[in-house]
Enzyme design. Sequence first.
Site: not given
Length: 879
Positions: A140, A203, A226, A271, A339-340, A427, A432
């Site tokens: 995207y 969409q 966004n 920024q 982030e930075h 168990e 098993h």
Amino acid sequence: MLRIYTDLTEARHTILRRNQANVPLPESLRQSLSRIFGREVTPPEAVAKILADVRSRGDAALRDWTQRIDGLTLDRFAVDPSDLAAAADRLPDDLIESLRFAADRIRNFHVHQPLPSWTTHELGGTLGQQMTPLNRVGVYVPGGSAPLPSTLLMCAIPAQVAGVKDVVVVTPPGRGSGAVPDVILAAAHIAGIKTIYRLGGAQAIAALAYGTESIPRVDKIVGPGNLFVTLAKQQVYGIVGLDGLAGPTETVVVADDSADPAWVAADLIAQAEHDVLATAILFTPSRRLAEAVQIQVGRQIEARSRADIISTSLAGQGGIVITRDVAEAVRLADEFAPEHLCLAVEDPAQWQASITHAGGLFIGERSFEVLGDYVAGPSHTMPTGGTARFASPLNALDFVRITSIIALDNASSAQLSQQAARLAQAEQLDGHAQAALFRAETAYHGDADAWHLVGHSLASGERDMVRATHLPVAVGLWPNTENNFKNPSDLRDSVVKWSSFIRSDIAAMEPYTPILPFEVLSKKLGRTPDQIVKLDANENPYGPSPKARAALAKASFLHIYPDPDNTFLREALARYTGLPMDRLFAGAGADELIDLVLRATIDPGDAVINCPPSFGMYPFSSAVNAAQLINVPRRADFSLNIDAIESAVRSNPRAKVLFVCSPNNPDGSLIGDDDLRRLLMLPILVVLDEAYIEFAARPTTTDGSWLGKAGHITWALDYPNLAVLRTFSKLAGLAGLRVGYGVFPDWLSKQMWKIKQPYNVNVAASLGAVASLEDLPTLQDNLDKLIAERKRLSEALSKFDFLKVYPSHSNFILCRVPGQDARELKRSLETQGVLVRYFDKPGLRDCIRISVGKPMHTDTLVKALNEIMSNERRVISDA
């Protein structure tokens, strides 16, 4: 005004709190939602409705929502592939060059990420992991107020490096026109993307996640967006994979008095201009710097086109926090997990180890965050909102899946089954336990007919059945293994994934880029061979000796297979080097010997240590042999960092092979005896590549008798972990015949004999090499000429102000081109028929390597450089 906080408690309750989740929706957005949906809805409700509609109605829903939201009627979603190249043609050349530059750096960064499949036999049978690229990925690329071609490159290229074959892009159609911006189309063209869909918002995410009539679904969606894109990604998670949920972007700068206030202010503004919700924070112990930055921010904002956004961002989430010292500033920045995180402090490297929570760590004022946005190399898609505490930047590993491989032998299976049965019983899973007990009671010993059963016996038919169940199968490759295909069309139309036959690491690796030969260059450049000065491949311009040419002309047995033992060649090499014949090994160039060493020693996942910048075949052959590559960069003067190599070997128990080139290609530096001794004390095989060693040694004899004993080749008799490689390509002028040799430890050469191609050295190569060794005076004479010309070439190049010439002990000279575009210089020389090698990779930024040629070649090169310099002065004068 950017606020200064002196009270840490106040800062923690305000700008360090991250409260964007509580920010109310803008009134304009509330009204838009009401208009589109006919009633008041929350963003999550709006997204859920769009997703459900697209999942139900496919393309029809996509058209409806694009009309409602974007006001556009789209007849088709896919951009015509021809439009991508056309867009690139419409853009300025310098912009295209910058896009290509960024794409190359992003790709070159991510190809260093190891993506190995591996297996081990240490636990019984075969256990391991298989790395497989995802089949289809959607990227995207936001539209909004400005196109973001960098996002396309940063997301798509790591996927390609991982081996994803089908990378598609969705990006919002332009308002009014419905067109995708040219710069996005050009970036896609440069990255090799073929498919772009004109879709945005929730969409677009729905189309990628569910698929429609015209848009196939993907396996993973990456890329920021966004609020509605983020909510849509959140709601489709589980149906597809995600890179993460991107929030508003954020940068934290840690600075002290050594920082430039104007630079720090510019970084904070850069920024803040992303978004009104972006975060830009400075931590500093310097009140003086804080006030200077505050003033600079006020001044610089006035000149920015997005001043309103910057001011809103800095007022809402920005600020300067005064700390007691740099240590506290670093600790607070790490706690914030941004982030930075940028370290604009004196000696920034000392704080690197203190940072464990950051998407990207930018060390020093010159390594500023904007470079990370575009051209540094790592993807700029990084974790936001504090998720750097547990998440990582987008990288090649995000585009592969790991399959665990479990293929136990019978004995191991029986032994493990007993342990598994006990755990299953604990168990209370008796199903098993019984499945394990069946195997625990059955063991296979001896040959194919010796089956032993504890308390049971098998009839012959049962033995056949059990034996049949142990046949290996290629799971998932064939749709029906009971019937063969009937004709070629069945093969073409089958659901067999033929590409899955390829090793995943091979599919993902970059090919080696060889140098083109004269006949190809002549056609490409439109010049005859005599009009080309070929100084790009370190070839010997004097060619083979007369004796070698005569031997080739008289060759009588070209219709007979060569000697698989290379007997005559190895006998000649034994006389030449003074080494035992059984320690010498010949190959189709030193390249084959590099590959054979790795094929004989490397299990998938074992480590090879490389010391870049150096010969490109070391990482290439390591990748081919599924080795993990550990790079220990050379120092700025190209000397080996012996301490770092020792540390790498000791910290990596799977490190097996170390490659050292001396003289090193491409700079021509030598390894010292003491450094080599230190390396040979390590528990690792040292492969010393001395392809150029004859150009470094200068004994007093002139008959060439010293050539075979140059360098460290005789050391191989004293060290059981040393292999030394040599070649006939450079000294003897036989590059076109591909013949190399080496001396190897006995324990290694025995295995290399097993796996080499039976007739690996062809008849012509063997004849030429043997004859060359019988004409050492000619080799010595050509060597002397080249060494003399190297000195002359170096002096000539040093007279050009735009070249920094490095000393060389080889038949080439490395030059850095500071302040200019080395690639453009290479291209300018090429237009004049002079070919040099260009580099743009770590340690070799803006460098060219020039092979030593004949005196006339040097003269032509110098004339071309003077012509280029004159043209540049003319352009400046005309301007």
